[in-house]
Every structure is written in structure tokens, then in C-alpha cells.
Motif scaffolding. Structure first.
Motif, PDB file in Angstrom:
ATOM      1  N   ALA A 157     -91.461   1.337   6.074  1.00 29.69           N
ATOM      2  CA  ALA A 157     -91.924   2.263   5.041  1.00 29.69           C
ATOM      3  C   ALA A 157     -92.337   3.604   5.632  1.00 29.69           C
ATOM      4  O   ALA A 157     -91.978   4.668   5.120  1.00 29.69           O
ATOM      5  CB  ALA A 157     -93.089   1.643   4.269  1.00 29.69           C
ATOM      6  N   GLN A 158     -93.076   3.563   6.742  1.00 26.57           N
ATOM      7  CA  GLN A 158     -93.547   4.803   7.357  1.00 26.57           C
ATOM      8  C   GLN A 158     -92.389   5.642   7.878  1.00 26.57           C
ATOM      9  O   GLN A 158     -92.341   6.864   7.646  1.00 26.57           O
ATOM     10  CB  GLN A 158     -94.511   4.474   8.495  1.00 26.57           C
ATOM     11  N   ASN A 159     -91.463   5.020   8.550  1.00 22.06           N
ATOM     12  CA  ASN A 159     -90.336   5.757   9.121  1.00 22.06           C
ATOM     13  C   ASN A 159     -89.391   6.265   8.023  1.00 22.06           C
ATOM     14  O   ASN A 159     -88.835   7.360   8.132  1.00 22.06           O
ATOM     15  CB  ASN A 159     -89.568   4.874  10.103  1.00 22.06           C
ATOM     16  N   PHE A 160     -89.226   5.448   6.984  1.00 19.20           N
ATOM     17  CA  PHE A 160     -88.370   5.850   5.864  1.00 19.20           C
ATOM     18  C   PHE A 160     -88.947   7.073   5.157  1.00 19.20           C
ATOM     19  O   PHE A 160     -88.238   8.058   4.904  1.00 19.20           O
ATOM     20  CB  PHE A 160     -88.225   4.682   4.890  1.00 19.20           C
ATOM     21  N   ILE A 161     -90.235   7.013   4.847  1.00 16.87           N
ATOM     22  CA  ILE A 161     -90.871   8.133   4.147  1.00 16.87           C
ATOM     23  C   ILE A 161     -90.878   9.384   5.014  1.00 16.87           C
ATOM     24  O   ILE A 161     -90.755  10.512   4.506  1.00 16.87           O
ATOM     25  CB  ILE A 161     -92.306   7.761   3.730  1.00 16.87           C
ATOM     26  N   LYS A 162     -90.968   9.207   6.313  1.00 18.27           N
ATOM     27  CA  LYS A 162     -90.906  10.355   7.214  1.00 18.27           C
ATOM     28  C   LYS A 162     -89.564  11.079   7.078  1.00 18.27           C
ATOM     29  O   LYS A 162     -89.502  12.309   7.037  1.00 18.27           O
ATOM     30  CB  LYS A 162     -91.115   9.897   8.663  1.00 18.27           C
ATOM     31  N   LEU A 163     -88.477  10.300   7.001  1.00 21.43           N
ATOM     32  CA  LEU A 163     -87.152  10.880   6.821  1.00 21.43           C
ATOM     33  C   LEU A 163     -87.022  11.558   5.455  1.00 21.43           C
ATOM     34  O   LEU A 163     -86.464  12.659   5.344  1.00 21.43           O
ATOM     35  CB  LEU A 163     -86.080   9.803   6.959  1.00 21.43           C
ATOM     36  N   ILE A 164     -87.548  10.889   4.421  1.00 17.69           N
ATOM     37  CA  ILE A 164     -87.474  11.445   3.079  1.00 17.69           C
ATOM     38  C   ILE A 164     -88.238  12.770   3.002  1.00 17.69           C
ATOM     39  O   ILE A 164     -87.762  13.752   2.418  1.00 17.69           O
ATOM     40  CB  ILE A 164     -88.022  10.457   2.031  1.00 17.69           C
ATOM     41  N   ARG A 165     -89.418  12.788   3.598  1.00 16.93           N
ATOM     42  CA  ARG A 165     -90.203  14.034   3.598  1.00 16.93           C
ATOM     43  C   ARG A 165     -89.452  15.153   4.320  1.00 16.93           C
ATOM     44  O   ARG A 165     -89.468  16.307   3.873  1.00 16.93           O
ATOM     45  CB  ARG A 165     -91.554  13.812   4.286  1.00 16.93           C
ATOM     46  N   GLN A 166     -88.819  14.816   5.415  1.00 20.63           N
ATOM     47  CA  GLN A 166     -88.076  15.816   6.181  1.00 20.63           C
ATOM     48  C   GLN A 166     -86.963  16.428   5.329  1.00 20.63           C
ATOM     49  O   GLN A 166     -86.809  17.651   5.272  1.00 20.63           O
ATOM     50  CB  GLN A 166     -87.491  15.182   7.444  1.00 20.63           C
ATOM     51  N   GLY A 167     -86.197  15.564   4.662  1.00 18.36           N
ATOM     52  CA  GLY A 167     -85.121  16.057   3.816  1.00 18.36           C
ATOM     53  C   GLY A 167     -85.642  16.841   2.626  1.00 18.36           C
ATOM     54  O   GLY A 167     -85.085  17.888   2.263  1.00 18.36           O
TER      55      GLY A 167
END
Length: 216
Positions: A144-154
Motif C-alpha cells: 500500500a505504501q509503495n503503491f500510493i507513493k507511485l500514485i502520488r508521483q504520477g
């Protein structure tokens, strides 16, 4: 030299000058027409965006585009790593990686910050299951943490791109600026809420909560 010969020479020079002038005028008129057309298009776009509706559509398209690119890069890297280790890989088509958004009864004409943020969140968070398949070595919390990090970046890249366009059109002010910023804040809150589900408690409860949220 006679007057008639002078007049003849002047007429010849005038004809050459006229032909050259017509060529230059033709080129000038063509360029001027293109410039005027571009100016008209920009003015039309400015008017549409200044109404608020197009600014939200621009933010949505830019955000989803960049989120797709970020996830594509992550999935490609993960597949390459798995192949290098001799492990089994999950074949993912470009269609699967393309975020699609269910309107869930929302009208296409609803471009309010609330509706736009929900479309962005539904499209982005709907990819979490696929991300989990790509990263089975991670715990649910780390996923969840790594996924949301990618989503925030995009999302931040898309937000920056959209606001840059609006600023160049000199319409990033008043209601347009307020609406875009509100959409940004609502998306960030939605991402925080999603991540909070995976902090503490069982992964099963978190997954159940995420499914209920996406279905509501």
C-alpha cells in the motif's frame, strides 16, 4: 534618353517589384492567417477553461496519463527483475495497464472538484490489485505504501502539467485556481484514507474496506 524609354524602364522595374511584392505578400498573408487561427484557438480554449469545466478535464487527463506512465514503468522494471532471477512473470497487456474509469452514475458534465477527484481516485486505486500481483514479496502494508507513493508521483506530475498549461493561458486564477486546488486536496485526502486502511489491523480487513469504498 527619351521620355518613352524612361517610362518603359520604370514600368519594367515596377512590374518586377510588384511580382516580388505579391510573393512576399502571399507568404505574409499565409503566415498571418496561421497566426490568427492559432490566436483564435487559444482564445477559444481560454474562454472554455475560464468557465472551470475544461480546467478540471485537463487536470483529470494529465493526472491519469502520468499515473499510467509511472505504473507502466514500475511493472516493466518488476517483470525485468523477475526474468533476471529466473522466476515466473505475470504477463500484462497494455490494455490492463490503461486506467479506465467507471462513472458510477456520475454525469460526464459533472466536472466539480468532488466528481473529478473521485474519478481520479477510482481510476488510480483500481490498479492496486494488479500492483499486489506484481509485488507478492511485499507485505500488505508495504504494498500500500509503495503503491500510493507511485500514485502520488504520477498525480503530482499531472497536476504540475495541468497548472502550467493554465498559467500559460493566463486563466489560473479565481474560480479556476480554487477549483483545481480543491481537486488536488481531495485527491490527496483520498490517497491518505486509502493508505490508512493498511496501517494497523489485518490485511484482510483493509482489503475488504478498500473494496467497499471502491464500490460505493
Amino acid at each position: 534618353m527619351s521620355i518613352s524609354s524612361v517610362n518603359s524602364n520604370q514600368a519594367g522595374q515596377t512590374g518586377q517589384t510588384g511580382a516580388s511584392s505579391q510573393t512576399q505578400t502571399g507568404a505574409y498573408n499565409a503566415q498571418t492567417a496561421r497566426n490568427q487561427l492559432n490566436a483564435t484557438l487559444v482564445e477559444s480554449l481560454s474562454v472554455s477553461i475560464s468557465s472551470g469545466k475544461q480546467s478540471q478535464s485537463l487536470l483529470f487527463q494529465a493526472s491519469i496519463t502520468h499515473i499510467n506512465q509511472i505504473l507502466n514503468a514500475d511493472f516493466s522494471n518488476q517483470n525485468g527483475s523477475q526474468q533476471g532471477q529466473g522466476g515466473a512473470t505475470i504477463q500484462i497487456s497494455s490494455t490492463q495497464l490503461s486506467i479506465t474509469v467507471q462513472q458510477d452514475g456520475q454525469s460526464d458534465d459533472d466536472t466539480s472538484p468532488q466528481a473529478t477527484s473521485q474519478r481520479i481516485l477510482q481510476g488510480a486505486l483500481g490498479m492496486f490489485g494488479l500492483y499486489q500481483q506484481q509485488h507478492p514479496e511485499q507485505s500488505a502494508s508495504d504494498q500500500a505504501q509503495n503503491f500510493i507513493k507511485l500514485i502520488r508521483q504520477g498525480f503530482e506530475q499531472g497536476y504540475q502539467e495541468a497548472t502550467d498549461v493554465l498559467k500559460k493561458l493566463n486563466v489560473f486564477n479565481g474560480d479556476v485556481s480554487d477549483g483545481v486546488q480543491q481537486t488536488h486536496d481531495l485527491v490527496e485526502k483520498g490517497l491518505d484514507a486509502f493508505l490508512q486502511q493498511y496501517q494497523g489491523g489485518s490485511a484482510q480487513q483493509a482489503a475488504s474496506g478498500a473494496a467497499q469504498d471502491s464500490g460505493s
